[in-house]
Design a protein around this motif. Structure first.
Motif, short mmCIF file in Angstrom:
data_model
loop_
_atom_site.label_atom_id
_atom_site.label_comp_id
_atom_site.label_asym_id
_atom_site.label_seq_id
_atom_site.Cartn_x
_atom_site.Cartn_y
_atom_site.Cartn_z
N GLU A 44 0.79 -1.23 0.04
CA GLU A 44 0.14 -0.04 -0.07
C GLU A 44 0.71 1.21 0.02
O GLU A 44 0.62 2.43 -0.57
N GLY A 45 1.72 1.26 0.65
CA GLY A 45 2.84 2.35 0.87
C GLY A 45 3.69 2.47 -0.37
O GLY A 45 3.90 3.67 -0.97
N THR A 54 -4.11 -7.03 -3.06
CA THR A 54 -5.11 -8.04 -2.52
C THR A 54 -4.66 -9.38 -3.19
O THR A 54 -4.72 -10.28 -2.54
N ASP A 55 -4.37 -9.43 -4.53
CA ASP A 55 -3.83 -10.63 -5.20
C ASP A 55 -2.64 -11.13 -4.53
O ASP A 55 -2.34 -12.31 -4.27
N VAL A 56 -1.66 -10.22 -4.14
CA VAL A 56 -0.24 -10.56 -3.69
C VAL A 56 -0.49 -11.26 -2.26
O VAL A 56 0.07 -12.13 -1.83
N PHE A 57 -1.26 -10.45 -1.45
CA PHE A 57 -1.44 -10.67 -0.04
C PHE A 57 -2.15 -12.08 -0.42
O PHE A 57 -2.00 -13.10 0.61
N LEU A 152 -5.30 -19.53 -7.16
CA LEU A 152 -3.90 -18.70 -7.35
C LEU A 152 -3.81 -18.93 -8.71
O LEU A 152 -3.12 -17.96 -9.35
N ALA A 153 -4.10 -20.06 -9.54
CA ALA A 153 -4.01 -19.99 -10.95
C ALA A 153 -4.73 -18.93 -11.82
O ALA A 153 -4.13 -18.54 -12.56
N ARG A 154 -5.80 -18.50 -11.12
CA ARG A 154 -6.78 -17.66 -11.77
C ARG A 154 -6.40 -16.35 -11.57
O ARG A 154 -6.55 -15.69 -12.53
N LYS A 155 -5.62 -16.08 -10.32
CA LYS A 155 -5.25 -14.68 -10.15
C LYS A 155 -3.84 -14.62 -10.88
O LYS A 155 -3.28 -13.10 -11.13
#
Length: 180
Positions: A44-45, A54-57, A152-155
């Protein structure tokens, strides 16, 4: 006498590879949560888009929780109870990689599942997700490599990749790479 860690060498290696976060050791629920909070705040920073954050988290949480659950389920101890997670940023993309010791047969099954998913396009992944979501669950059934792996594969912005390297005593080290 133990060898001293060369922190400068590590910093330079991390910088060259775009590594923002790296942890190696046993994963507790509290540790996963705290590292996850730090990762989210860092992204976010960096003024990343909310969807990227959101996806990385989500990838970080999925991978680390899978390690934690598997290790507990198997009753692993010592080095086999530890996992590794690395989050890096290269070429405008985030890469979340994680690995841990697994039983060879479990690793083989995971490799087959990742290989199958990596050959699917977005529409097929969506269909696989819906199929898995609707599949009946048997009480007490062991879970793993189901919805979370498909999600995970979808994102991911590239096919999932995995490696499996032999360890002693019928174990192997499984690692999974997710590009966001």
């Amino acid at each position: 006498m133990t060898e001293e860690v060369d922190v400068l060498f590590l910093r330079d290696a991390f910088t060259r590879q775009g590594i923002m976060l790296c942890f190696n050791g046993p994963f507790s629920a509290e540790l996963i949560e705290e590292i996850g909070k730090a990762l989210r705040h860092y992204l976010e920073g960096m003024k990343e888009s909310p969807s990227s954050v959101t996806d990385v988290f989500a990838a970080y949480i999925e991978l680390t929780q899978n390690i934690r659950h598997y290790v507990r389920e198997q009753g692993f101890e010592g080095a086999n109870a530890e996992g590794t997670v690395v989050v890096s940023h290269r070429d405008g993309r985030y890469i979340v990689s994680a690995g841990n010791a697994v039983r060879q047969a479990d690793g083989d099954a995971l490799m087959a599942r990742v290989d199958a998913l990596s050959g699917l396009d977005k529409a097929a992944l969506k269909a696989a997700y819906k199929t898995q979501l609707r599949a009946p669950r048997e009480p007490g059934a062991k879970t793993g490599a189901g919805l979370g792996l498909i999600d995970l594969a979808r994102k991911a912005s590239a096919p999932l990749t995995a490696t499996l390297k032999p360890l002693p005593d019928g174990l192997a080290f499984f690692s999974l790479r997710v590009v966001i």
